[in-house]
Design an enzyme around this catalytic site. Structure first.
Site, PDB file in Angstrom:
ATOM      1  N   SER A   1      -0.201   7.406 -11.479  1.00  0.00           N
ATOM      2  CA  SER A   1      -1.022   8.612 -11.712  1.00  0.00           C
ATOM      3  C   SER A   1      -1.754   9.032 -10.446  1.00  0.00           C
ATOM      4  O   SER A   1      -2.504  10.019 -10.470  1.00  0.00           O
ATOM      5  CB  SER A   1      -2.054   8.338 -12.810  1.00  0.00           C
TER       6      SER A   1
ATOM      7  N   ASP B   1       2.580  -1.201 -14.303  1.00  0.00           N
ATOM      8  CA  ASP B   1       2.669   0.257 -14.491  1.00  0.00           C
ATOM      9  C   ASP B   1       4.028   0.702 -15.043  1.00  0.00           C
ATOM     10  O   ASP B   1       4.246   1.879 -15.311  1.00  0.00           O
ATOM     11  CB  ASP B   1       2.388   0.993 -13.174  1.00  0.00           C
TER      12      ASP B   1
ATOM     13  N   ASN C   1      -3.446  -2.052  -8.214  1.00  0.00           N
ATOM     14  CA  ASN C   1      -3.410  -1.775  -9.651  1.00  0.00           C
ATOM     15  C   ASN C   1      -4.721  -2.226 -10.289  1.00  0.00           C
ATOM     16  O   ASN C   1      -5.690  -1.506 -10.229  1.00  0.00           O
ATOM     17  CB  ASN C   1      -2.188  -2.384 -10.348  1.00  0.00           C
TER      18      ASN C   1
ATOM     19  N   ARG D   1       4.660   3.411  -2.328  1.00  0.00           N
ATOM     20  CA  ARG D   1       4.488   2.741  -3.621  1.00  0.00           C
ATOM     21  C   ARG D   1       5.292   1.437  -3.618  1.00  0.00           C
ATOM     22  O   ARG D   1       6.396   1.371  -3.042  1.00  0.00           O
ATOM     23  CB  ARG D   1       5.019   3.674  -4.702  1.00  0.00           C
TER      24      ARG D   1
ATOM     25  N   THR E   1      -7.840   0.995  -8.262  1.00  0.00           N
ATOM     26  CA  THR E   1      -7.227   1.845  -7.236  1.00  0.00           C
ATOM     27  C   THR E   1      -8.355   2.421  -6.392  1.00  0.00           C
ATOM     28  O   THR E   1      -9.506   2.385  -6.803  1.00  0.00           O
ATOM     29  CB  THR E   1      -6.406   2.997  -7.881  1.00  0.00           C
TER      30      THR E   1
ATOM     31  N   GLY F   1      -8.582   5.236 -11.125  1.00  0.00           N
ATOM     32  CA  GLY F   1      -8.833   5.421 -12.561  1.00  0.00           C
ATOM     33  C   GLY F   1      -7.607   5.396 -13.449  1.00  0.00           C
ATOM     34  O   GLY F   1      -7.685   5.869 -14.586  1.00  0.00           O
TER      35      GLY F   1
HETATM   36  N1  GLY Z   1      -1.896   1.714 -10.596  1.00  0.00           N
HETATM   37  C1  GLY Z   1      -2.472   2.953 -10.860  1.00  0.00           C
HETATM   38  C2  GLY Z   1      -1.557   4.091 -10.567  1.00  0.00           C
HETATM   39  O1  GLY Z   1      -0.645   3.934  -9.778  1.00  0.00           O
HETATM   40  O2  GLY Z   1      -1.692   5.149 -11.107  1.00  0.00           O
END
Ligand code: GLY
Length: 581
Positions: free
Chosen positions: A464, A434, A412, A115, A392, A484
């Site tokens: 998510s 986010d 994103n 991430r 995503t 999503g």
């Molecule tokens: N950017 C979407 C997620 O990380 O959930």
């Protein structure tokens, strides 16, 4: 009749697979293939290896890597780099994600967190304007919207630690696609048309994604990306340092310094991939392995499965009002907890064990009235979710030894910040969006989020993304995931329930109509395919139901059963592809 159909299918399968030298090498089929023809959608079938992903060329590259003797991680890395070329709305080099791997050897799972992280200079109120309100353009579509990218580090870490091929081997197909170009697909023209305005606003993106005369590429025209080919070559030849310390890093920082960007050479050099223990839970006889924080996905999938485990879901009937009511009420409870407790576990403890405890679910289950919707405001006052991007992407990979990869990665928003780094061919993510930009206060959408996800230098924003692998009788069975935003969790959840509780095949499980409830706003989003009668019954129970087309996620899934690989791409978005042999 049914027997005749089954026989015909067997013949079809043997004809198709028999044409593949890969299958021929694998010798005899030991177990019969069981597909129920009563279902409306059928999966793609293969014997030896499979990639289910959002774009054809990249899926085929992954499948070819498997045929060449690469393992599932080699295929995952090759697919990830290829998608950066062929699927620029979400495939990426300057984004981040999560990779969940099941290794048949040693029978273990590995979770790789790549991430993005906030630059060191990022601060809690950085997206607030002078009026004290969130500056949405700065948060989503500026240089400051970009977190320190993790994709290149994550892919190369996976390859070096769990792959078997060289960097050069897995990057070669992506380099060739970028250098030689490929015919532009319907899906790509559609996606570029959708985000064209934003991309055209950035001179470098305009140069990269449109023809020299400024016009859009047409279907079938060849699109070459020489700058991106250069970047991929640097990575192939010099490895991770090319991106985080070398020439690519210098170009990223030059772009930041040409504007008000925060990412420094030190931020890039400091970026670290983190291996974390994946989350585990059970649903009846199945073991579900999924993403831990900084994703909220695994926690809430397991929490909702715990809430539903004791009910006779199949007896209620799929997508009946009784079932959807229970599902929506469970989603509400989970998303209320999400807004309060979830964030980067390296900055504040996340009560994962408590939230995924079956005893906690049993207590929460008592709060659900079987005949009446509970207003969200009475579940937990004062906090909610920020709106999350719907983009995503996900791909799943499996072989016939029981190895699996479930990978979700992202920029994103669709095409991220739409800002390209000059001379690299790559778009920057807007993952800083986010974070909770204003913890405890309503954002411009009227929503509030907790301190656990406030902006801090080095922190990873709450996600998510939910790459998931399910085990049945101790064997890896199902790999899935979805894009999503906050709908990822409910998408993956319903796909799992369709397969585990309703015994649908994986194609039907992914394609069936879904709902989404995220506590606030207090409404059920219901896709086309949920019947008007059902909607009326839900409304009579006190739910507000918003009809939402077919907009909830897009799964890419594989089931491994009786020695067969059964794959499905979700038709909610154009031109996903299952490649197998
Ligand atoms: N950017 C979407 C997620 O990380 O959930």
């Amino acid at each position: 009749m049914y027997r005749l159909q089954q026989l015909l299918l067997s013949l079809l399968v043997i004809t198709v697979i028999g044409a593949s030298p890969g299958w021929a090498r694998d010798t005899a089929i030991e177990e019969p293939l069981i597909i129920d023809f009563k279902e409306r959608f059928l999966p793609v079938v293969a014997r030896s290896g499979m990639v289910a992903g959002p774009e054809q060329l990249a899926s085929e590259i992954g499948s070819r890597i498997l045929q060449q003797g690469g393992n599932v991680v080699d295929a995952a890395v090759a697919t990830g780099f290829a998608l950066a070329v062929t699927y620029p709305r979400a495939g990426n080099l300057a984004g981040g994600g999560f990779m969940l791997i099941h290794l048949a050897e040693g029978n273990r799972q590995v979770f790789i967190d790549y991430r993005e992280s906030a630059p060191a200079a990022a601060s809690r109120d950085m997206f607030l304007g002078e009026d004290g309100k969130i500056d949405l353009m700065r948060m989503y579509f500026s240089l400051q919207s970009s977190g320190v990218p993790g994709t290149v580090a994550g892919m190369l870490y996976a390859l070096e630690t769990y792959g078997s091929m060289s960097r050069e081997q897995v990057l070669a197909p992506a380099i060739a696609l970028a250098e030689e170009g490929f015919p532009v697909s319907f899906a790509l023209t559609y996606e570029l048309a959708n985000q064209g305005k934003r991309l055209r606003n950035n001179p470098e993106s305009l140069r990269l994604f449109f023809k020299p005369d400024g016009n859009a590429y047409e279907i079938g025209e060849i699109w070459r990306q020489p700058d991106l080919a250069w970047t991929l070559r640097q990575i192939s030849e010099q490895g991770v340092d090319a991106f985080y310390k070398g020439e690519i890093a210098k170009r990223i920082v030059a772009a930041m310094q040409a504007g008000d960007g925060l990412i420094t050479l030190q931020d890039l050099a400091d970026y670290r991939v983190i291996e974390r223990p994946p989350l585990r839970g059970t649903f009846r006889e199945f073991e579900v392995v999924s993403a831990p924080p900084p994703s909220s996905g695994g926690v809430h999938i397991l929490q909702i499965l715990n809430l539903l485990e004791g009910d006779d879901l199949a007896g209620m009937g799929h997508n009946t009002a009784a079932y959807l009511h229970l599902l929506a009420e469970s989603m509400k409870l989970a998303y209320a907890d999400r807004s309060e407790y979830l964030g980067d576990p390296d900055f504040a403890p996340v009560p994962v064990a408590e939230l995924t405890d079956k005893a906690y679910a049993a207590r929460q289950r008592k709060m659900i009235d079987p005949g009446k919707a509970t207003p969200s405001t009475t579940i937990a006052p004062g906090s909610a979710l920020l709106r999350e991007s719907m983009d995503t992407t996900h791909y799943s990979i499996a072989d016939n030894k029981g190895n699996m990869v479930s990978n979700t990665y992202t920029l994103n928003a669709s095409f991220g910040s739409a800002i390209a780094v000059p001379g690299t061919g790559m778009l920057l993510n807007n993952e800083m969006g986010d974070f909770a930009a204003q913890p405890g206060k309503p954002n411009p959408f009227g929503l509030v989020q907790g301190e656990s996800n406030r902006i801090e230098g080095g922190k990873r924003p709450l996600s998510s993304m939910s790459p998931t692998i399910v085990f049945r009788d101790g064997k890896p069975w199902l790999a899935t995931g979805s894009p999503g935003g906050s709908r990822i969790i409910t998408t993956v959840l319903q796909t799992l329930l369709n397969a585990m509780a309703f015994e649908m095949n994986i194609a039907t499980a992914g394609i069936s109509a879904r709902i989404h409830h995220q506590w606030l706003p207090d409404e059920i989003l219901a896709e086309d395919g949920i019947s008007p009668d059902t909607v009326r019954l839900l409304e009579q129970m006190g739910h507000t139901v918003k009809l939402g087309g077919r907009t909830i996620g897009r799964t890419e899934s594989i089931i491994w059963e009786n020695g067969w690989l059964l794959g499905a791409t979700d038709t909610r978005r154009p031109q996903g592809w299952v490649a197998g042999f």
